[in-house]
Write a protein that holds these residues in place. Structure first.
Motif, PDB file in Angstrom:
ATOM      1  N   ASN A  76      61.859  47.595  49.182  1.00  0.00           N
ATOM      2  CA  ASN A  76      61.386  48.189  50.436  1.00  0.00           C
ATOM      3  C   ASN A  76      60.086  48.977  50.292  1.00  0.00           C
ATOM      4  O   ASN A  76      59.634  49.600  51.255  1.00  0.00           O
ATOM      5  N   LEU A  77      59.498  48.933  49.109  1.00  0.00           N
ATOM      6  CA  LEU A  77      58.277  49.696  48.859  1.00  0.00           C
ATOM      7  C   LEU A  77      57.090  48.750  48.756  1.00  0.00           C
ATOM      8  O   LEU A  77      57.094  47.803  47.966  1.00  0.00           O
ATOM      9  N   ALA A  78      56.064  48.993  49.545  1.00  0.00           N
ATOM     10  CA  ALA A  78      54.803  48.257  49.417  1.00  0.00           C
ATOM     11  C   ALA A  78      53.929  48.977  48.389  1.00  0.00           C
ATOM     12  O   ALA A  78      53.861  50.211  48.377  1.00  0.00           O
ATOM     13  N   VAL A  79      53.272  48.190  47.541  1.00  0.00           N
ATOM     14  CA  VAL A  79      52.478  48.766  46.457  1.00  0.00           C
ATOM     15  C   VAL A  79      51.110  48.096  46.415  1.00  0.00           C
ATOM     16  O   VAL A  79      51.010  46.859  46.453  1.00  0.00           O
ATOM     17  N   LEU A  80      50.061  48.914  46.325  1.00  0.00           N
ATOM     18  CA  LEU A  80      48.711  48.403  46.117  1.00  0.00           C
ATOM     19  C   LEU A  80      48.357  48.565  44.642  1.00  0.00           C
ATOM     20  O   LEU A  80      48.406  49.683  44.104  1.00  0.00           O
ATOM     21  N   VAL A  81      48.010  47.453  43.999  1.00  0.00           N
ATOM     22  CA  VAL A  81      47.764  47.435  42.556  1.00  0.00           C
ATOM     23  C   VAL A  81      46.371  46.878  42.288  1.00  0.00           C
ATOM     24  O   VAL A  81      45.986  45.830  42.830  1.00  0.00           O
ATOM     25  N   GLY A  82      45.613  47.546  41.441  1.00  0.00           N
ATOM     26  CA  GLY A  82      44.293  47.074  41.056  1.00  0.00           C
ATOM     27  C   GLY A  82      44.384  45.964  40.034  1.00  0.00           C
ATOM     28  O   GLY A  82      45.064  46.092  39.011  1.00  0.00           O
ATOM     29  N   THR A  83      43.713  44.843  40.310  1.00  0.00           N
ATOM     30  CA  THR A  83      43.803  43.679  39.437  1.00  0.00           C
ATOM     31  C   THR A  83      42.508  42.873  39.526  1.00  0.00           C
ATOM     32  O   THR A  83      41.531  43.310  40.135  1.00  0.00           O
ATOM     33  N   VAL A  84      42.509  41.717  38.918  1.00  0.00           N
ATOM     34  CA  VAL A  84      41.380  40.790  38.945  1.00  0.00           C
ATOM     35  C   VAL A  84      41.881  39.457  39.489  1.00  0.00           C
ATOM     36  O   VAL A  84      42.973  39.013  39.144  1.00  0.00           O
ATOM     37  N   GLU A  85      41.093  38.852  40.355  1.00  0.00           N
ATOM     38  CA  GLU A  85      41.448  37.525  40.867  1.00  0.00           C
ATOM     39  C   GLU A  85      40.289  36.562  40.628  1.00  0.00           C
ATOM     40  O   GLU A  85      39.119  36.943  40.743  1.00  0.00           O
ATOM     41  N   GLU A  86      40.633  35.330  40.307  1.00  0.00           N
ATOM     42  CA  GLU A  86      39.597  34.324  40.086  1.00  0.00           C
ATOM     43  C   GLU A  86      38.951  33.912  41.406  1.00  0.00           C
ATOM     44  O   GLU A  86      39.600  33.848  42.445  1.00  0.00           O
ATOM     45  N   ASN A  87      37.655  33.635  41.342  1.00  0.00           N
ATOM     46  CA  ASN A  87      36.897  33.154  42.488  1.00  0.00           C
ATOM     47  C   ASN A  87      36.969  31.637  42.509  1.00  0.00           C
ATOM     48  O   ASN A  87      36.266  30.951  41.754  1.00  0.00           O
ATOM     49  N   ALA A  88      37.815  31.104  43.379  1.00  0.00           N
ATOM     50  CA  ALA A  88      38.057  29.658  43.408  1.00  0.00           C
ATOM     51  C   ALA A  88      36.825  28.873  43.827  1.00  0.00           C
ATOM     52  O   ALA A  88      36.729  27.663  43.558  1.00  0.00           O
ATOM     53  N   GLN A  89      35.867  29.518  44.492  1.00  0.00           N
ATOM     54  CA  GLN A  89      34.680  28.831  44.992  1.00  0.00           C
ATOM     55  C   GLN A  89      33.493  28.914  44.037  1.00  0.00           C
ATOM     56  O   GLN A  89      32.410  28.405  44.350  1.00  0.00           O
ATOM     57  N   ALA A  90      33.686  29.541  42.883  1.00  0.00           N
ATOM     58  CA  ALA A  90      32.550  29.779  41.999  1.00  0.00           C
ATOM     59  C   ALA A  90      31.891  28.478  41.537  1.00  0.00           C
ATOM     60  O   ALA A  90      30.664  28.370  41.485  1.00  0.00           O
ATOM     61  N   ASP A  91      32.697  27.485  41.218  1.00  0.00           N
ATOM     62  CA  ASP A  91      32.135  26.231  40.730  1.00  0.00           C
ATOM     63  C   ASP A  91      31.405  25.460  41.818  1.00  0.00           C
ATOM     64  O   ASP A  91      30.452  24.714  41.544  1.00  0.00           O
ATOM     65  N   VAL A  92      31.844  25.650  43.076  1.00  0.00           N
ATOM     66  CA  VAL A  92      31.268  24.898  44.182  1.00  0.00           C
ATOM     67  C   VAL A  92      30.106  25.656  44.817  1.00  0.00           C
ATOM     68  O   VAL A  92      29.003  25.116  44.988  1.00  0.00           O
ATOM     69  N   ALA A  93      30.351  26.893  45.166  1.00  0.00           N
ATOM     70  CA  ALA A  93      29.367  27.693  45.907  1.00  0.00           C
ATOM     71  C   ALA A  93      28.512  28.570  45.007  1.00  0.00           C
ATOM     72  O   ALA A  93      27.557  29.199  45.477  1.00  0.00           O
ATOM     73  N   GLY A  94      28.827  28.628  43.720  1.00  0.00           N
ATOM     74  CA  GLY A  94      28.104  29.510  42.817  1.00  0.00           C
ATOM     75  C   GLY A  94      28.676  30.913  42.842  1.00  0.00           C
ATOM     76  O   GLY A  94      29.638  31.207  43.553  1.00  0.00           O
ATOM     77  N   GLY A  95      28.094  31.800  42.069  1.00  0.00           N
ATOM     78  CA  GLY A  95      28.571  33.177  42.005  1.00  0.00           C
ATOM     79  C   GLY A  95      29.425  33.411  40.777  1.00  0.00           C
ATOM     80  O   GLY A  95      29.699  32.507  39.980  1.00  0.00           O
TER      81      GLY A  95
END
Length: 573
Positions: A76-95
């Motif tokens: 029942n507890l919502a939690v905000l956690v700092g993390t890293v996520e991959e940029n799925a568009q990096a190969d296509v759109a650059g960045g």
């Protein structure tokens, strides 16, 4: 709505340990019937992870740890956690291939992921090296409350407060246009002296400007050269601080958001430090403790000269680790005064740590004999003085190697700035405790420490500073008075002032030029120094990136007395 701030002290890369700290905080928050738990920026891996982010295995492991954490949290507890996520568009759109992100975990799942929009590249920050900026305003709904999510730098771009924008967007203005009820900011904001009052003033302006309550969450702890002071806090729509976590320690802070009033209620407000010296002292103690323990050590060794620098470092180490984990080594030479030896003994007695005495006279004679033919017909000078320092450095490193103690170096910022220190001698060590503390501040800290009784022997505070590397030697034989030197260094290093500006403040031009040249010529020494604990806006650490081989001083001479187009006052702090 009940909200809990988890002001945690992560270890960089310790995904399981950091996950456990978040889980423990979540369980306590759930016991208090909290609806939402907030954790700092990159709380899962610790900040700053630096080039660990270039390791695909590290990023993949973080993703696994995040999913496992979501499954183990109270339902029942919502939690905000700092993390890293991959940029799925990096190969296509650059960045860049990664985002600096916040994940919303709720009911066993990763519900949403929000990306940091403003990526700092000044001072110690280099986030464009790793991350792609987020493009969308971040918010979510929980129990009928619309909560805007920002990450650290996202707060630091209010053109009304700063007088300019450093980025093209203001994420807080964007969130305001979406009519969020509450803004949360999840940060890993490094400590510098006086920064907390600046943060609170900045967020007061933001709360009043946008008529939004704001919750600011900060990491705590020492990671390499950086200190994170915690002191998470919340402000209501009137810009009043309604709650504040403690400084320089982990904490759980309970908040309450009144849905009807659309505002935060008043809660626990931890008192802030009473003085600058107290604040700096707490930062240095935390920095030493975390650096030593997070690097796998338990005990430290340092050289004791009877001078003020080694005295304050010994006091900091004792406070951080306990007197039983500190070893002070006295290494008197024929030039060491009896009073200095007594001062070192008195300091150790006041603080209660163990000492050893290793006289170096015979070692100096051995060096003299070795160099007798090569140095024939030359006078005693810098080479011989430095040999003494290097003998001491060798002895201390031998003790460190033999017993597994971390060697603390004791040079202050004033000395590091102008090169009044010896490579492979007094600069030896694994941590430079006061490398960002000017000499005048060292004296101030010692007087503050003695306010309730003698800790630093009185004679240490009153005698003229000296390295005692030759008879009758004093620091001011080679350097200006420290009050003068430190002010010139503050103007030059921290405030980016030109020669003309420093001279206009009342200093002799030849002296200013001498100091500037000393600072430039000492760059090769600083590049080889151990990491130092950062307490100012401009430290000789990861944020200082000066070239060693440079002819700028020769070129700069041709520009003196000519008008400049950019004032130092326009630089962002």
């Amino acid at each position: 709505m009940k909200i809990t701030i988890a002001q945690i002290n992560p270890i960089i890369g310790d995904l399981s340990g950091n996950t456990q700290k978040i889980l423990e905080a979540a369980n306590k928050a759930a016991e208090d019937k909290a609806n939402l738990l907030l954790t700092p920026e990159l709380s899962l891996c610790g900040y700053p992870p630096r080039d660990l982010l270039l390791k695909p295995g590290f990023v993949a492991a973080m993703g696994i740890a995040l999913v496992q954490l979501a499954q183990n949290l109270p339902a029942n507890l919502a939690v905000l956690v700092g993390t890293v996520e991959e940029n799925a568009q990096a190969d296509v759109a650059g960045g860049k291939s990664l985002y600096n992100s916040i994940a919303l975990l709720h009911q066993g799942e990763v519900k949403q992921v929000f990306h940091k929009r403003l990526l700092p590249t000044y001072d110690v920050f280099d986030e464009h090296r790793y991350f792609e900026p987020g493009l969308k305003a971040n918010y979510f709904n929980l129990d009928g409350v619309k909560i805007g999510v920002t990450i650290c730098e996202d707060l630091w771009n209010d053109e009304e407060f700063f007088g300019k924008r450093s980025y093209s967007i203001n994420p807080i203005a964007d969130l305001s246009s979406f009519n969020v009820d509450l803004v949360v900011n999840l940060s890993a904001s490094p400590y510098t002296q006086g920064k907390q009052s600046f943060r609170e003033a900045m967020l007061k302006h933001t709360a009043l400007r946008f008529d939004k309550p704001i919750i600011y969450v900060n990491q705590v702890g020492g990671n390499d050269d950086l200190i994170f002071d915690g002191r998470s806090f919340a402000l209501n729509r009137q810009g009043e601080v309604t709650a504040r976590a403690c400084g320089f320690d982990a904490d759980l802070l309970q908040l309450a958001f009144d849905k009807q009033q659309q505002d935060l209620n008043f809660g626990s407000i931890s008192p802030d430090c009473e003085s600058e010296d107290e604040e700096i002292w707490q930062a240095l103690v935390l920095g030493v403790k975390d650096y030593v323990l997070k690097c796998g050590f338990s005990k430290v060794v340092l050289g004791l000269s009877g001078g003020i620098d080694s005295s304050i470092v010994a006091a900091i180490a004792t406070a951080a680790l306990g007197k039983e984990n500190v070893l002070g080594v006295l290494m008197p030479s024929p030039y060491s005064s009896e009073s200095s030896i007594k001062d070192a003994d008195d300091l150790a007695r006041n603080l209660g740590f163990k000492t050893e005495k290793l006289p170096i006279g015979n070692l100096m004679e051995s060096y003299d004999g070795t160099f007798a033919e090569l140095f024939a017909d030359t006078g005693f000078g810098l080479a011989e003085e430095n040999i003494q320092s290097r003998i001491r450095g060798n002895l201390l490193m031998a003790i460190s190697n033999k017993f597994g103690y971390l060697l603390l170096s004791t040079g202050n910022k004033s000395e590091m700035a102008v090169g009044y220190c010896t490579l492979y001698g007094d600069m030896n060590g694994g941590l430079a405790v006061i490398a960002d503390v000017p000499k005048t501040r060292v004296y101030s800290l010692c007087h503050w420490l003695n306010k309730n009784g003698e800790v630093i022997p009185d004679n240490v505070l009153t005698k003229a500073p000296s390295a005692e590397l030759k008879p009758g030697q004093f620091d001011q034989d080679s350097l200006p008075d420290y009050e003068i030197l430190d002010d010139i260094l503050q103007r030059l290093v921290n405030d980016y002032q030109s020669v003309e500006e420093i001279v206009a403040a009342g200093y002799d031009k030849s002296l200013v030029n001498k100091v500037i040249k000393m600072v430039a010529r000492a760059e090769f020494k600083r590049r080889q120094a151990p990491p130092g604990i950062k307490i100012t806006d401009r430290a000789f650490g990861t944020g200082w990136r000066m070239p060693i081989a440079s002819n700028w001083l020769k070129v700069e001479d041709t520009y003196q007395n000519k008008p400049v187009s950019v004032s130092s006052t326009t630089r962002r702090k």
